[in-house]
Design an enzyme around this catalytic site. Structure first.
Site, mmCIF file in Angstrom:
data_model
loop_
_atom_site.group_PDB
_atom_site.id
_atom_site.type_symbol
_atom_site.label_atom_id
_atom_site.label_comp_id
_atom_site.label_asym_id
_atom_site.label_seq_id
_atom_site.Cartn_x
_atom_site.Cartn_y
_atom_site.Cartn_z
ATOM 1 N N GLY A 64 -40.151 42.643 32.821
ATOM 2 C CA GLY A 64 -40.167 41.490 31.819
ATOM 3 C C GLY A 64 -41.078 41.654 30.869
ATOM 4 O O GLY A 64 -40.997 41.417 29.602
ATOM 5 N N CYS A 65 -42.513 42.004 31.087
ATOM 6 C CA CYS A 65 -43.517 41.925 30.131
ATOM 7 C C CYS A 65 -43.516 42.951 29.201
ATOM 8 O O CYS A 65 -43.580 43.066 28.091
ATOM 9 C CB CYS A 65 -44.847 42.019 31.152
ATOM 10 S SG CYS A 65 -44.997 40.801 32.120
ATOM 11 N N THR A 66 -42.906 44.377 29.708
ATOM 12 C CA THR A 66 -42.646 45.363 28.709
ATOM 13 C C THR A 66 -41.694 44.986 27.652
ATOM 14 O O THR A 66 -41.696 45.340 26.713
ATOM 15 C CB THR A 66 -42.346 46.583 29.712
ATOM 16 O OG1 THR A 66 -43.429 47.077 30.564
ATOM 17 C CG2 THR A 66 -41.873 47.805 28.700
#
Length: 175
Positions: A64-66
């Protein structure tokens, strides 16, 4: 420790945590954090100048961060024409965030809070030691305008731009 004492301790701990939770209208905690662009930023440096957005994320190079970083990198043009300074922030070391920013061509600063002091002040630190994915919108007077706890990583930039417009953040004046 008996069960009753344990439950009482947990209740007081949760109540203390809830009492410290930031809300809209509260003064945003100031910070001094190193960023991937080689600068050090504070919330107070933008007071009277620009709205500040801090998008907390759990950990560099995770799913999700990517996706969120790519959304902001690919669609940053939606934010650059607004009077806003925007950041992603994590408790990752600066070296990891620099690598992350370079890998996904982030043209905005990622803040590093390895001491977790700022994450604690913003009440985003989860029990497992990583920040929750929460985004804070801080007005030019230093108060919290909105706290988004329902982030959609793939449309992060679009959602952020829409929220900023909803909050009345003006467009940058072309020079």
């Amino acid at each position: 420790m008996n069960v009753k004492t344990f439950l009482t301790a947990i209740t007081f701990s949760l109540a203390a945590s809830a009492a410290g939770a930031l809300e809209v209208g509260d003064q945003a905690p100031d910070f001094l954090l190193e960023a991937t662009d080689g600068k050090t930023y504070s919330a107070s440096q933008f007071e009277g100048k620009e709205t500040v957005v801090i998008a907390w994320y759990p950990k560099a190079f995770t799913g999700g961060c990517t996706i969120e970083c790519k959304s902001l990198a690919d669609n940053g043009h939606l934010l650059k024409n607004l009077e806003v300074a925007y950041f992603m922030a994590s408790v990752d070391p600066i070296e990891k965030n620099i690598e992350f920013a370079e890998a996904y061509k982030a043209d905005f600063p990622l803040l590093s809070d390895p001491s977790k002091k700022t994450a604690k002040a913003y009440d985003v630190l989860a029990v497992y030691g990583l920040p929750k994915r929460h985004t804070f919108y801080i007005g030019t007077d230093g108060t919290i305008l909105f706290i988004d706890k329902n982030i959609r990583p793939a449309s992060s930039a679009e959602d952020m731009a829409a929220k900023l417009r909803e909050l009345g953040v003006p467009e940058r004046i072309a020079s």
